[in-house]
Design a protein around this motif. Structure first.
Motif, PDB file in Angstrom:
ATOM      1  N   GLN A 180       3.123   5.022  28.077  1.00 19.42           N
ATOM      2  CA  GLN A 180       3.897   5.291  26.883  1.00 19.42           C
ATOM      3  C   GLN A 180       3.115   6.182  25.935  1.00 19.42           C
ATOM      4  N   LYS A 181       3.823   7.052  25.269  1.00 15.54           N
ATOM      5  CA  LYS A 181       3.203   7.833  24.211  1.00 15.54           C
ATOM      6  C   LYS A 181       3.175   6.997  22.930  1.00 15.54           C
ATOM      7  N   SER A 182       2.307   7.374  22.031  1.00 16.27           N
ATOM      8  CA  SER A 182       2.136   6.600  20.799  1.00 16.27           C
ATOM      9  C   SER A 182       3.305   6.753  19.828  1.00 16.27           C
ATOM     10  N   VAL A 183       3.511   5.702  19.062  1.00 15.40           N
ATOM     11  CA  VAL A 183       4.388   5.777  17.901  1.00 15.40           C
ATOM     12  C   VAL A 183       3.474   5.828  16.681  1.00 15.40           C
ATOM     13  N   VAL A 184       3.757   6.747  15.769  1.00 14.14           N
ATOM     14  CA  VAL A 184       2.952   6.866  14.553  1.00 14.14           C
ATOM     15  C   VAL A 184       3.758   6.335  13.376  1.00 14.14           C
ATOM     16  N   VAL A 185       3.225   5.331  12.701  1.00 14.14           N
ATOM     17  CA  VAL A 185       3.911   4.738  11.545  1.00 14.14           C
ATOM     18  C   VAL A 185       3.134   5.046  10.275  1.00 14.14           C
ATOM     19  N   LYS A 186       3.823   5.572   9.294  1.00 15.85           N
ATOM     20  CA  LYS A 186       3.206   5.794   7.984  1.00 15.85           C
ATOM     21  C   LYS A 186       3.733   4.764   7.001  1.00 15.85           C
ATOM     22  N   LEU A 187       2.826   4.031   6.381  1.00 16.28           N
ATOM     23  CA  LEU A 187       3.210   3.104   5.316  1.00 16.28           C
ATOM     24  C   LEU A 187       2.869   3.793   3.999  1.00 16.28           C
ATOM     25  N   GLY A 188       3.881   4.207   3.291  1.00 18.35           N
ATOM     26  CA  GLY A 188       3.671   4.965   2.058  1.00 18.35           C
ATOM     27  C   GLY A 188       2.899   4.171   1.006  1.00 18.35           C
ATOM     28  N   GLY A 189       2.128   4.896   0.214  1.00 20.67           N
ATOM     29  CA  GLY A 189       1.371   4.267  -0.866  1.00 20.67           C
ATOM     30  C   GLY A 189       2.273   3.529  -1.844  1.00 20.67           C
ATOM     31  N   SER A 190       3.509   4.023  -1.998  1.00 22.09           N
ATOM     32  CA  SER A 190       4.446   3.385  -2.942  1.00 22.09           C
ATOM     33  C   SER A 190       4.983   2.058  -2.399  1.00 22.09           C
ATOM     34  N   ILE A 191       4.738   1.794  -1.107  1.00 25.66           N
ATOM     35  CA  ILE A 191       5.201   0.543  -0.491  1.00 25.66           C
ATOM     36  C   ILE A 191       4.077  -0.497  -0.486  1.00 25.66           C
ATOM     37  N   VAL A 192       2.888  -0.075  -0.090  1.00 30.71           N
ATOM     38  CA  VAL A 192       1.790  -1.044   0.077  1.00 30.71           C
ATOM     39  C   VAL A 192       1.038  -1.322  -1.228  1.00 30.71           C
ATOM     40  N   THR A 193       1.347  -0.547  -2.271  1.00 28.52           N
ATOM     41  CA  THR A 193       0.757  -0.839  -3.585  1.00 28.52           C
ATOM     42  C   THR A 193       1.860  -0.910  -4.631  1.00 28.52           C
ATOM     43  N   VAL A 194       1.508  -1.464  -5.783  1.00 28.38           N
ATOM     44  CA  VAL A 194       2.416  -1.407  -6.927  1.00 28.38           C
ATOM     45  C   VAL A 194       2.061  -0.134  -7.674  1.00 28.38           C
ATOM     46  N   LYS A 195       2.948   0.851  -7.562  1.00 27.09           N
ATOM     47  CA  LYS A 195       2.616   2.212  -7.977  1.00 27.09           C
ATOM     48  C   LYS A 195       2.227   2.319  -9.454  1.00 27.09           C
ATOM     49  N   GLU A 196       2.859   1.487 -10.282  1.00 28.62           N
ATOM     50  CA  GLU A 196       2.626   1.617 -11.725  1.00 28.62           C
ATOM     51  C   GLU A 196       1.337   0.926 -12.169  1.00 28.62           C
ATOM     52  N   LYS A 197       0.849  -0.003 -11.366  1.00 23.56           N
ATOM     53  CA  LYS A 197      -0.341  -0.763 -11.775  1.00 23.56           C
ATOM     54  C   LYS A 197      -1.563  -0.348 -10.960  1.00 23.56           C
ATOM     55  N   PRO A 198      -2.555   0.294 -11.603  1.00 21.96           N
ATOM     56  CA  PRO A 198      -3.743   0.748 -10.873  1.00 21.96           C
ATOM     57  C   PRO A 198      -4.387  -0.376 -10.049  1.00 21.96           C
ATOM     58  N   TYR A 199      -4.765  -0.036  -8.810  1.00 21.27           N
ATOM     59  CA  TYR A 199      -5.515  -0.931  -7.920  1.00 21.27           C
ATOM     60  C   TYR A 199      -4.812  -2.254  -7.672  1.00 21.27           C
ATOM     61  N   THR A 200      -3.476  -2.214  -7.633  1.00 23.43           N
ATOM     62  CA  THR A 200      -2.711  -3.437  -7.379  1.00 23.43           C
ATOM     63  C   THR A 200      -1.971  -3.313  -6.052  1.00 23.43           C
ATOM     64  N   PRO A 201      -2.354  -4.111  -5.069  1.00 21.84           N
ATOM     65  CA  PRO A 201      -1.649  -4.057  -3.785  1.00 21.84           C
ATOM     66  C   PRO A 201      -0.311  -4.768  -3.893  1.00 21.84           C
ATOM     67  N   ASN A 202       0.623  -4.395  -3.052  1.00 18.52           N
ATOM     68  CA  ASN A 202       1.879  -5.145  -2.920  1.00 18.52           C
ATOM     69  C   ASN A 202       1.722  -6.037  -1.686  1.00 18.52           C
ATOM     70  N   ARG A 203       1.074  -7.184  -1.907  1.00 21.46           N
ATOM     71  CA  ARG A 203       0.722  -8.066  -0.791  1.00 21.46           C
ATOM     72  C   ARG A 203       1.947  -8.563  -0.038  1.00 21.46           C
TER      73      ARG A 203
END
Lengths: 281, 281
Positions: free
Chosen positions: B20-43
């Motif tokens: 199988q060839k690879s699947v490439v998944v991008k998890l956007g920064g706006s999804i894995v973090t809380v964009k408005e709050k510096p250094y805050t992950p979206n756990r």
């Protein structure tokens, strides 16, 4: 990757730094972690050592640290050093590296907090071994970091191995390889005893500290230790000595000091007289 | 580093994966973090996305994530993307990378916790850019990780740049480069809207979701956005589109989905019908 020449403006700006050869400092796993407690950093020691590095302000500087109680438990549990045997080990490879990232992050953060532009460099992202020995190693990136005035911080790591799938790259092998590659000015090794002893100082109270040792004496000594060595998963003092010999052969002096004692790293960095073992090339 | 052939035993064991060839998944920064709050992950989002990845169990898989509120504040404060201007920026380079390490560690740990043998790969330890574009890139190490059954997790990063000292490598550029390099089966991009719209859905309520778009339409669309674009430091949706075009030109399909909605990543991974924008090569 070809060796890339930085644009003139960088070269000029960093000329003063470039005139000096690098100093390579190893912070032993037994110093930066609490060896008996899994995944427990020795924050007090890290803070003090970073303060000594800041005070000495030696440039260019390469820092390498060991795994201590972070790297060893998972590496041992999944026998990463022994190589790939079954797919169940893969999660152990992940866990071993991840534990090293946690420890490295702590050390780099302490350096950044003291305004040292430290930059973590993941060994396993650019080094592959062959039966546990560094096979191939591109030093351009680290050279460029040093040229810019950054302080690279590397670490012993779980790495890919072309013969056995994966392996453990020790911080000590990394020290010697980088020191040779960058023609280092000096190597400073911080361990949890005062230096090299005539016997194991933790077992034999009559063991005497060796203040100075030549390359030939070192080789003989290494042979002696090898013969009497008991089981030592981490390589112990013999592992350290054996790994350093190639660097000493290239004319690089080594100072082994006790990283648990205040000011010894500072004095060693300043090239002052300090208790420890000096290995003369 | 030469392309190294794994020993036969590995090849056989992983043959099923390699077909199988690879699947490439991008998890956007706006999804894995809380964009408005510096250094805050979206756990919560990280945990859910990891659960969807685990459930889909697609192999081989390459995961790339953005910086969101981890990468951007320091990068902006010290103008890392603009390149080296003075030595005061060096600590900003350190801080930017270190923030990305913190976010990456969180995501990799979540994957490991679900028994996915994820392995962090520091982009800046093996990629150098030239005026912000990937100059040189050795894919052997990641190929070998995929061959073994590991899941590499990369991220946008502060990297060295041969022209301007340093730069910012976006997760999106990394996605396209890796997808082309590994002849990926598919690219899945998780953003914080449902996909590509005829206009900015956050500003214009009449903006319509584009369900399907061809390469030619995409190029025309990208040109249209470029003309009407306001200031967008992160590249925004246009940056994502522009970066993906080279991969689509190589015949790699792209699905843009909303990573904030449950089950969409799972469905996209399973190649099921799911709301989003399909970019046909």
């Amino acid at each position: 990757m070809n060796r890339i020449i930085f644009r003139k403006q960088f070269i000029e700006e960093v000329a003063a730094i470039n005139l000096q050869k690098s100093v390579v400092v190893k912070l032993g796993g037994s110093i930066v972690t609490v060896k008996e407690k899994p995944y427990t950093p020795n924050r007090r020691a890290v803070t003090r050592l970073v303060e000594e590095i800041k005070r000495a302000d030696v440039k260019p500087l390469i820092i390498i640290h060991g795994g201590g109680s972070f790297g060893h438990p998972f590496a041992k549990e999944y026998n990463i050093a022994g190589g790939y045997n079954n797919s169940g080990q893969l999660i152990g490879f992940s866990k071993t590296h991840q534990a090293m990232v946690a420890l490295n992050r702590l050390i780099v953060s302490a350096l950044i907090q003291r305004d040292i532009p430290a930059i973590a460099v993941q060994s396993s992202a650019f080094i592959v071994t062959k039966r546990g020995r560094i096979l191939d190693f591109n030093d351009d990136l680290i050279q460029r970091m040093l040229d810019m005035g950054l302080t690279p911080v590397l670490y012993g790591d779980a790495v890919l191995d072309m013969e056995q799938g994966f392996s453990i790259l020790s911080g000590d092998q990394l020290v010697a390889t980088l020191a040779i590659s960058f023609e280092a000015r000096r190597i400073i090794i911080c361990v949890d005893v005062d230096g090299l002893y005539t016997d194991d100082p933790k077992l034999n109270p009559d063991a005497k500290l060796i203040r100075e040792i030549s390359l030939d004496e070192l080789k003989a000594f290494a042979g002696k230790i090898r013969k009497s060595i008991v089981t030592d998963v981490t390589g112990g003092m013999y592992g350290k000595i054996a790994e350093l010999i190639p660097a000493v052969e290239k004319g690089i002096g080594v100072k082994i000091i006790n990283g648990k004692r205040a000011n010894r790293l500072y004095k060693a960095l300043m090239n002052q007289n300090v208790k420890g073992t000096e290995i003369r090339p």
